[in-house]
Design a protein around this motif. Sequence first.
Motif, PDB file in Angstrom:
ATOM      1  N   GLY A 195      -0.304   0.727  -4.834  1.00 33.74           N
ATOM      2  CA  GLY A 195      -0.977   0.788  -3.405  1.00 33.74           C
ATOM      3  C   GLY A 195      -1.267   2.385  -2.741  1.00 33.74           C
ATOM      4  O   GLY A 195      -2.573   2.279  -2.481  1.00 33.74           O
ATOM      5  N   ALA A 196      -0.483   3.159  -2.984  1.00 37.08           N
ATOM      6  CA  ALA A 196      -1.540   4.579  -2.345  1.00 37.08           C
ATOM      7  C   ALA A 196      -2.160   5.190  -2.945  1.00 37.08           C
ATOM      8  O   ALA A 196      -2.922   5.840  -2.206  1.00 37.08           O
ATOM      9  CB  ALA A 196       0.185   5.282  -2.320  1.00 37.08           C
ATOM     10  N   ARG A 197      -2.318   5.348  -4.127  1.00 41.25           N
ATOM     11  CA  ARG A 197      -3.424   5.351  -4.750  1.00 41.25           C
ATOM     12  C   ARG A 197      -4.607   5.498  -4.556  1.00 41.25           C
ATOM     13  O   ARG A 197      -5.807   5.806  -4.156  1.00 41.25           O
ATOM     14  CB  ARG A 197      -2.967   6.105  -6.099  1.00 41.25           C
ATOM     15  CG  ARG A 197      -1.717   6.774  -6.504  1.00 41.25           C
ATOM     16  CD  ARG A 197      -2.310   7.179  -8.300  1.00 41.25           C
ATOM     17  NE  ARG A 197      -2.663   7.943  -8.961  1.00 41.25           N
ATOM     18  CZ  ARG A 197      -3.123   9.308  -8.491  1.00 41.25           C
ATOM     19  NH1 ARG A 197      -1.897   9.685  -8.517  1.00 41.25           N
ATOM     20  NH2 ARG A 197      -3.896  10.152  -9.648  1.00 41.25           N
ATOM     21  N   LEU A 198      -4.782   3.719  -3.943  1.00 41.63           N
ATOM     22  CA  LEU A 198      -6.079   3.427  -4.063  1.00 41.63           C
ATOM     23  C   LEU A 198      -6.123   3.059  -2.607  1.00 41.63           C
ATOM     24  O   LEU A 198      -6.968   2.832  -2.208  1.00 41.63           O
ATOM     25  CB  LEU A 198      -5.510   1.292  -4.147  1.00 41.63           C
ATOM     26  CG  LEU A 198      -6.370   0.523  -3.914  1.00 41.63           C
ATOM     27  CD1 LEU A 198      -7.908   0.613  -5.154  1.00 41.63           C
ATOM     28  CD2 LEU A 198      -6.052  -1.501  -3.825  1.00 41.63           C
ATOM     29  N   CYS A 199      -5.338   3.263  -1.599  1.00 37.62           N
ATOM     30  CA  CYS A 199      -5.428   3.165  -0.454  1.00 37.62           C
ATOM     31  C   CYS A 199      -6.766   4.212  -0.340  1.00 37.62           C
ATOM     32  O   CYS A 199      -7.528   4.859   0.300  1.00 37.62           O
ATOM     33  CB  CYS A 199      -3.746   3.636   0.839  1.00 37.62           C
ATOM     34  SG  CYS A 199      -3.383   2.230   0.697  1.00 37.62           S
ATOM     35  N   ALA A 200      -5.674   5.673  -1.071  1.00 37.94           N
ATOM     36  CA  ALA A 200      -6.183   6.943  -0.975  1.00 37.94           C
ATOM     37  C   ALA A 200      -7.773   7.060  -1.418  1.00 37.94           C
ATOM     38  O   ALA A 200      -9.250   7.833  -0.841  1.00 37.94           O
ATOM     39  CB  ALA A 200      -5.913   8.075  -1.463  1.00 37.94           C
ATOM     40  N   ARG A 201      -7.913   5.937  -2.716  1.00 36.52           N
ATOM     41  CA  ARG A 201      -8.928   6.015  -3.346  1.00 36.52           C
ATOM     42  C   ARG A 201      -9.998   5.536  -2.125  1.00 36.52           C
ATOM     43  O   ARG A 201     -11.099   5.916  -2.318  1.00 36.52           O
ATOM     44  CB  ARG A 201      -9.104   5.419  -4.528  1.00 36.52           C
ATOM     45  CG  ARG A 201     -10.509   5.137  -5.258  1.00 36.52           C
ATOM     46  CD  ARG A 201     -11.554   6.788  -6.096  1.00 36.52           C
ATOM     47  NE  ARG A 201     -10.099   6.312  -7.584  1.00 36.52           N
ATOM     48  CZ  ARG A 201     -10.547   5.876  -8.408  1.00 36.52           C
ATOM     49  NH1 ARG A 201     -11.495   4.457  -8.446  1.00 36.52           N
ATOM     50  NH2 ARG A 201      -9.562   6.334  -9.303  1.00 36.52           N
ATOM     51  N   LEU A 202     -10.140   4.159  -1.031  1.00 31.25           N
ATOM     52  CA  LEU A 202     -10.777   3.411  -0.462  1.00 31.25           C
ATOM     53  C   LEU A 202     -11.307   4.417   0.822  1.00 31.25           C
ATOM     54  O   LEU A 202     -12.413   4.190   0.950  1.00 31.25           O
ATOM     55  CB  LEU A 202     -10.174   2.122  -0.423  1.00 31.25           C
ATOM     56  CG  LEU A 202      -9.648   0.714  -1.117  1.00 31.25           C
ATOM     57  CD1 LEU A 202      -8.759   0.140  -0.928  1.00 31.25           C
ATOM     58  CD2 LEU A 202     -11.152   0.889  -1.627  1.00 31.25           C
ATOM     59  N   LEU A 245      -9.555  -1.985 -10.741  1.00 30.50           N
ATOM     60  CA  LEU A 245      -8.919  -2.965  -9.627  1.00 30.50           C
ATOM     61  C   LEU A 245     -10.808  -2.550  -8.629  1.00 30.50           C
ATOM     62  O   LEU A 245     -11.035  -3.837  -8.157  1.00 30.50           O
ATOM     63  CB  LEU A 245      -8.283  -2.581  -9.195  1.00 30.50           C
ATOM     64  CG  LEU A 245      -7.153  -2.852 -10.024  1.00 30.50           C
ATOM     65  CD1 LEU A 245      -6.083  -2.643  -8.562  1.00 30.50           C
ATOM     66  CD2 LEU A 245      -6.371  -3.786  -9.337  1.00 30.50           C
ATOM     67  N   MET A 246     -10.934  -1.888  -8.388  1.00 28.13           N
ATOM     68  CA  MET A 246     -12.656  -1.841  -7.108  1.00 28.13           C
ATOM     69  C   MET A 246     -13.459  -2.634  -7.940  1.00 28.13           C
ATOM     70  O   MET A 246     -14.583  -3.301  -7.225  1.00 28.13           O
ATOM     71  CB  MET A 246     -12.597  -0.382  -7.795  1.00 28.13           C
ATOM     72  CG  MET A 246     -11.573   0.107  -6.313  1.00 28.13           C
ATOM     73  SD  MET A 246     -11.735   1.989  -5.608  1.00 28.13           S
ATOM     74  CE  MET A 246     -12.935   2.254  -4.829  1.00 28.13           C
ATOM     75  N   LEU A 247     -14.124  -2.190  -8.826  1.00 29.88           N
ATOM     76  CA  LEU A 247     -15.299  -2.846 -10.011  1.00 29.88           C
ATOM     77  C   LEU A 247     -14.671  -4.713  -9.834  1.00 29.88           C
ATOM     78  O   LEU A 247     -15.405  -5.510  -9.311  1.00 29.88           O
ATOM     79  CB  LEU A 247     -15.243  -2.628 -11.735  1.00 29.88           C
ATOM     80  CG  LEU A 247     -15.545  -1.001 -11.840  1.00 29.88           C
ATOM     81  CD1 LEU A 247     -15.273  -0.764 -13.287  1.00 29.88           C
ATOM     82  CD2 LEU A 247     -17.913  -1.672 -11.006  1.00 29.88           C
ATOM     83  N   LEU A 248     -13.913  -4.917 -10.156  1.00 27.06           N
ATOM     84  CA  LEU A 248     -13.171  -6.790  -9.864  1.00 27.06           C
ATOM     85  C   LEU A 248     -13.325  -7.379  -8.710  1.00 27.06           C
ATOM     86  O   LEU A 248     -13.892  -8.246  -8.781  1.00 27.06           O
ATOM     87  CB  LEU A 248     -11.880  -6.747 -10.172  1.00 27.06           C
ATOM     88  CG  LEU A 248     -11.674  -8.205 -10.535  1.00 27.06           C
ATOM     89  CD1 LEU A 248     -12.470  -9.247 -11.684  1.00 27.06           C
ATOM     90  CD2 LEU A 248      -9.767  -8.016 -11.238  1.00 27.06           C
ATOM     91  N   MET A 249     -13.322  -6.683  -8.032  1.00 26.24           N
ATOM     92  CA  MET A 249     -13.557  -6.574  -6.267  1.00 26.24           C
ATOM     93  C   MET A 249     -14.805  -7.101  -5.713  1.00 26.24           C
ATOM     94  O   MET A 249     -14.608  -7.895  -5.583  1.00 26.24           O
ATOM     95  CB  MET A 249     -12.720  -5.784  -5.174  1.00 26.24           C
ATOM     96  CG  MET A 249     -12.181  -6.300  -3.983  1.00 26.24           C
ATOM     97  SD  MET A 249     -11.936  -7.641  -3.660  1.00 26.24           S
ATOM     98  CE  MET A 249      -9.737  -7.442  -3.339  1.00 26.24           C
ATOM     99  N   ALA A 250     -15.528  -6.024  -6.976  1.00 28.35           N
ATOM    100  CA  ALA A 250     -16.572  -6.112  -6.352  1.00 28.35           C
ATOM    101  C   ALA A 250     -17.753  -6.648  -6.631  1.00 28.35           C
ATOM    102  O   ALA A 250     -19.063  -7.490  -6.829  1.00 28.35           O
ATOM    103  CB  ALA A 250     -17.773  -4.685  -6.634  1.00 28.35           C
ATOM    104  N   THR A 251     -16.988  -8.718  -7.572  1.00 26.15           N
ATOM    105  CA  THR A 251     -17.889  -8.807  -8.918  1.00 26.15           C
ATOM    106  C   THR A 251     -18.513 -10.296  -7.815  1.00 26.15           C
ATOM    107  O   THR A 251     -17.779 -10.799  -6.923  1.00 26.15           O
ATOM    108  CB  THR A 251     -16.773  -9.098  -9.604  1.00 26.15           C
ATOM    109  OG1 THR A 251     -15.516  -9.631  -9.722  1.00 26.15           O
ATOM    110  CG2 THR A 251     -16.655  -8.628 -11.238  1.00 26.15           C
ATOM    111  N   GLY A 294       0.527  -1.418  -0.334  1.00 30.51           N
ATOM    112  CA  GLY A 294       0.095   0.125  -0.526  1.00 30.51           C
ATOM    113  C   GLY A 294       0.496   0.975  -0.057  1.00 30.51           C
ATOM    114  O   GLY A 294       0.603   2.222   0.313  1.00 30.51           O
ATOM    115  N   ALA A 295       1.511   1.212   0.204  1.00 35.58           N
ATOM    116  CA  ALA A 295       2.794   2.216  -0.054  1.00 35.58           C
ATOM    117  C   ALA A 295       3.741   2.456  -0.969  1.00 35.58           C
ATOM    118  O   ALA A 295       4.406   3.358  -1.434  1.00 35.58           O
ATOM    119  CB  ALA A 295       3.910   2.882   1.194  1.00 35.58           C
TER     120      ALA A 295
END
Length: 330
Positions: free
Chosen positions: A21-28, A231-237, A16-17
């Motif tokens: 990963g860091a941009r994903l953490c911020a988005r979440l 990535l977030m759409l895939l996680m939600a499938t 996540g760093a």
Amino acid sequence: MTRRERPVSRVLVAGGAGFVGARLCARLLLNGSDVICVDNLQTGHISNISTLECMPGFSFIKHDITVPLRVNGRIDEIYNLACPASPPRYQINPVHTLKTSVLGALNLLGLARAKGARILQASTSEIYGDPQSSPQTEGYHGNVNPVGPRSCYDEGKRAAETLFRDYGIQHGVTTKIARIFNTYGPGMAPDDGRVVSNFIIQAISGNPISIYGDGSQTRSFCYVDDLLDALMLLMATPHEVSYPVNLGNDGEFTIAELAKIVLAKTGSTANIIYSPIPVDDPQQRRPDLTLARRVLNWEPKVTLNDGLDQTIPWFRAQLKAGTRLPEVVA
């Protein structure tokens, strides 16, 4: 109803760093999730998450996922982005790179099973090796050298995909596999070592652009925000979407074309120099996105031209701020 009165998802991001990963953490976090950022800081940087550390719901654990990880409390989702992704970085310690992909995958799968969490593996287009078929579909089995200088990463990611698929079937864990093609954007480390950052650094520093081979090899470049959406759409499938899905941009450019675009956008008059092509360097790379479009109802929105317009100023700002940009040579 306030944020804390609603059920809040708790998401762990391994790696996540790092850049993505860091941009994903911020988005979440912006989407209302609590985020546990896990990173051994081998290639990630605390500076990537410095603005997140004061945000409610964010926590950081320095940890190497080759060692089992214990986390108190519930976890709903796990993103496994932990592994160096550029050849100069993953070749520094190839055994550890392989262990990160294999042992790290097993450790995080075990954590997902214990917590009842769904888990996503950040795989890579490198599992296709030097492809003999283009564009690459998920059904293409690849052309990988198992004992070459890139194999610690290529074969490690291939093994991780096998683990995710079989572990999900055997233990009922909801697993996702994202085959990620070349990603770029603001926030890339100046010493990342991949072609987009290399060319931009060379151009704005006034150094010659270094091309391996004759520049006819092709790549497809995905802007980081497009990747995060996918990535977030895939996680939600649904649970049954446990097969690999290509994520990237299917616009295809030769390396020589990329060099000319970067030179034009930076206003650089630097020369282009040519060096021998590295062993096992892929000659063609382009994703078939049919499955992603159908399953995720997603496609990349940011063109290479627009993405570079966002990325080049970021590197200029790093130079202006006094960040020491590496000397990139062929």
